[in-house]
Design a protein around this motif. Structure first.
Motif, PDB file in Angstrom:
ATOM      1  N   GLU A   1       0.841  -1.197   0.000  1.00 52.68           N
ATOM      2  CA  GLU A   1       0.000   0.000   0.000  1.00 52.68           C
ATOM      3  C   GLU A   1       0.881   1.254   0.000  1.00 52.68           C
ATOM      4  O   GLU A   1       1.029   1.930   1.011  1.00 52.68           O
ATOM      5  CB  GLU A   1      -0.940  -0.022   1.201  1.00 52.68           C
ATOM      6  CG  GLU A   1      -1.906  -1.193   1.176  1.00 52.68           C
ATOM      7  CD  GLU A   1      -2.797  -1.165  -0.059  1.00 52.68           C
ATOM      8  OE1 GLU A   1      -3.490  -0.161  -0.289  1.00 52.68           O
ATOM      9  OE2 GLU A   1      -2.790  -2.152  -0.824  1.00 52.68           O
ATOM     10  N   VAL A   2       1.467   1.550  -1.159  1.00 54.54           N
ATOM     11  CA  VAL A   2       2.400   2.664  -1.303  1.00 54.54           C
ATOM     12  C   VAL A   2       2.065   3.454  -2.562  1.00 54.54           C
ATOM     13  O   VAL A   2       1.792   2.880  -3.612  1.00 54.54           O
ATOM     14  CB  VAL A   2       3.861   2.152  -1.407  1.00 54.54           C
ATOM     15  CG1 VAL A   2       4.828   3.290  -1.721  1.00 54.54           C
ATOM     16  CG2 VAL A   2       4.277   1.444  -0.131  1.00 54.54           C
ATOM     17  N   VAL A   3       2.101   4.779  -2.424  1.00 59.54           N
ATOM     18  CA  VAL A   3       2.057   5.691  -3.566  1.00 59.54           C
ATOM     19  C   VAL A   3       3.354   6.475  -3.525  1.00 59.54           C
ATOM     20  O   VAL A   3       3.837   6.856  -2.450  1.00 59.54           O
ATOM     21  CB  VAL A   3       0.836   6.631  -3.506  1.00 59.54           C
ATOM     22  CG1 VAL A   3       0.943   7.753  -4.539  1.00 59.54           C
ATOM     23  CG2 VAL A   3      -0.445   5.840  -3.735  1.00 59.54           C
ATOM     24  N   PHE A   4       3.941   6.703  -4.704  1.00 59.65           N
ATOM     25  CA  PHE A   4       5.228   7.385  -4.765  1.00 59.65           C
ATOM     26  C   PHE A   4       5.278   8.341  -5.947  1.00 59.65           C
ATOM     27  O   PHE A   4       4.471   8.262  -6.874  1.00 59.65           O
ATOM     28  CB  PHE A   4       6.373   6.370  -4.860  1.00 59.65           C
ATOM     29  CG  PHE A   4       6.255   5.392  -5.995  1.00 59.65           C
ATOM     30  CD1 PHE A   4       6.739   5.699  -7.262  1.00 59.65           C
ATOM     31  CD2 PHE A   4       5.659   4.153  -5.799  1.00 59.65           C
ATOM     32  CE1 PHE A   4       6.627   4.792  -8.309  1.00 59.65           C
ATOM     33  CE2 PHE A   4       5.549   3.233  -6.843  1.00 59.65           C
ATOM     34  CZ  PHE A   4       6.040   3.561  -8.094  1.00 59.65           C
ATOM     35  N   VAL A   5       6.249   9.256  -5.885  1.00 53.28           N
ATOM     36  CA  VAL A   5       6.587  10.106  -7.016  1.00 53.28           C
ATOM     37  C   VAL A   5       7.676   9.368  -7.775  1.00 53.28           C
ATOM     38  O   VAL A   5       8.618   8.822  -7.179  1.00 53.28           O
ATOM     39  CB  VAL A   5       7.049  11.495  -6.549  1.00 53.28           C
ATOM     40  CG1 VAL A   5       7.624  12.303  -7.709  1.00 53.28           C
ATOM     41  CG2 VAL A   5       5.898  12.248  -5.891  1.00 53.28           C
ATOM     42  N   THR A   6       7.532   9.319  -9.098  1.00 49.09           N
ATOM     43  CA  THR A   6       8.444   8.536  -9.927  1.00 49.09           C
ATOM     44  C   THR A   6       9.666   9.347 -10.355  1.00 49.09           C
ATOM     45  O   THR A   6       9.635  10.576 -10.395  1.00 49.09           O
ATOM     46  CB  THR A   6       7.729   8.024 -11.194  1.00 49.09           C
ATOM     47  OG1 THR A   6       7.322   9.143 -11.976  1.00 49.09           O
ATOM     48  CG2 THR A   6       6.529   7.179 -10.845  1.00 49.09           C
ATOM     49  N   LEU A   7      10.713   8.635 -10.666  1.00 50.48           N
ATOM     50  CA  LEU A   7      11.895   9.237 -11.273  1.00 50.48           C
ATOM     51  C   LEU A   7      11.772   9.062 -12.777  1.00 50.48           C
ATOM     52  O   LEU A   7      11.632   7.940 -13.268  1.00 50.48           O
ATOM     53  CB  LEU A   7      13.183   8.553 -10.803  1.00 50.48           C
ATOM     54  CG  LEU A   7      13.829   9.107  -9.527  1.00 50.48           C
ATOM     55  CD1 LEU A   7      13.001   8.761  -8.315  1.00 50.48           C
ATOM     56  CD2 LEU A   7      15.238   8.596  -9.400  1.00 50.48           C
ATOM     57  N   ALA A   8      11.810  10.174 -13.505  1.00 46.52           N
ATOM     58  CA  ALA A   8      11.812  10.132 -14.958  1.00 46.52           C
ATOM     59  C   ALA A   8      13.249  10.181 -15.476  1.00 46.52           C
ATOM     60  O   ALA A   8      13.511   9.783 -16.600  1.00 46.52           O
ATOM     61  CB  ALA A   8      11.013  11.311 -15.522  1.00 46.52           C
ATOM     62  N   GLN A   9      14.161  10.660 -14.648  1.00 44.76           N
ATOM     63  CA  GLN A   9      15.582  10.719 -14.991  1.00 44.76           C
ATOM     64  C   GLN A   9      16.375  10.471 -13.708  1.00 44.76           C
ATOM     65  O   GLN A   9      15.970  10.892 -12.636  1.00 44.76           O
ATOM     66  CB  GLN A   9      15.921  12.097 -15.574  1.00 44.76           C
ATOM     67  CG  GLN A   9      17.333  12.255 -16.041  1.00 44.76           C
ATOM     68  CD  GLN A   9      17.577  13.642 -16.641  1.00 44.76           C
ATOM     69  OE1 GLN A   9      16.671  14.446 -16.784  1.00 44.76           O
ATOM     70  NE2 GLN A   9      18.813  13.901 -16.985  1.00 44.76           N
ATOM     71  N   GLY A  10      17.505   9.780 -13.832  1.00 45.23           N
ATOM     72  CA  GLY A  10      18.348   9.485 -12.680  1.00 45.23           C
ATOM     73  C   GLY A  10      18.161   8.074 -12.155  1.00 45.23           C
ATOM     74  O   GLY A  10      18.788   7.687 -11.170  1.00 45.23           O
ATOM     75  N   ILE A  11      17.315   7.299 -12.821  1.00 46.41           N
ATOM     76  CA  ILE A  11      17.023   5.938 -12.369  1.00 46.41           C
ATOM     77  C   ILE A  11      18.281   5.078 -12.370  1.00 46.41           C
ATOM     78  O   ILE A  11      18.614   4.453 -11.363  1.00 46.41           O
ATOM     79  CB  ILE A  11      15.935   5.277 -13.246  1.00 46.41           C
ATOM     80  CG1 ILE A  11      14.622   6.030 -13.102  1.00 46.41           C
ATOM     81  CG2 ILE A  11      15.759   3.803 -12.894  1.00 46.41           C
ATOM     82  CD1 ILE A  11      13.578   5.630 -14.129  1.00 46.41           C
TER      83      ILE A  11
END
Length: 185
Positions: free
Chosen positions: A96-106
């Motif tokens: 049960e987690v919501v997160f902000v994604t990395l579009a760069q730097g992964i």
């Protein structure tokens, strides 16, 4: 015949809990932490917004100097890089987690995380593959998870990562920064 000393209790080495993370700079760090608190996530009070490189891990306290030396070597070999946070994601229904994604730097975060766990003093069994992200709600009611997911769907922030931080935790209260490791130094 057994040695009478074998029956004595053995000293258990003192341990400490550590974590390694990239802090989210201002003004975005406090905004994401505040949104996490608004969702009712109690971890917001103890854990500022960050990208985890090494999650909470118990290590022998006397291994900390060697771990810090290992982290120095990793940091010096990695040049600063850009992280672009954009939009939201979730690990539901697994967790049960919501997160902000990395579009760069992964890939830079993945390489750092992998290098950190190569230390012989860090033994961490992970339940899931490493996926760099910024947690913004965890273990809160579904409605709160949905609201955070929607509220931050258009979130975007771009910043330069010039260091990562070793944190320690004594069992209560907030995680405390122990030391920063500048990249490419």
């Amino acid at each position: 015949m057994s040695d009478p000393d074998d029956s004595r209790p053995r000293a258990v080495p003192e341990s400490t809990r550590i974590g390694v993370a990239v802090d989210i700079p201002e003004p975005w760090g406090s905004a994401l932490t505040r949104r996490r608190a608004e969702a009712g996530d109690p971890q917001a009070a103890w854990t500022p917004a960050h990208v985890t490189l090494l999650g909470p891990t118990e290590v022998a306290a006397d291994a900390l100097p060697a771990i810090e030396k290992h982290l120095e070597a990793i940091a010096s070999a990695q040049q600063p890089f850009t992280v672009h946070l954009r939009g939201t994601g979730t690990f539901r229904p697994i967790t049960e987690v919501v997160f902000v994604t990395l579009a760069q730097g992964i890939s830079e975060c993945e390489l750092l995380a992998e290098a950190i766990t190569r230390s012989e003093d860090i033994n961490r069994d992970t339940r899931f593959p490493y996926h760099p992200h910024v947690t913004v709600a965890q273990d809160v009611p579904a409605e709160a998870l949905d609201a955070v997911f929607d509220d931050l769907a258009d979130f975007s922030a771009r910043f330069e990562v010039t260091a990562f931080t070793l944190f320690s935790h004594g069992g209560e209260g907030p995680w405390r920064p122990r030391r920063d490791f500048p990249l490419g130094s």
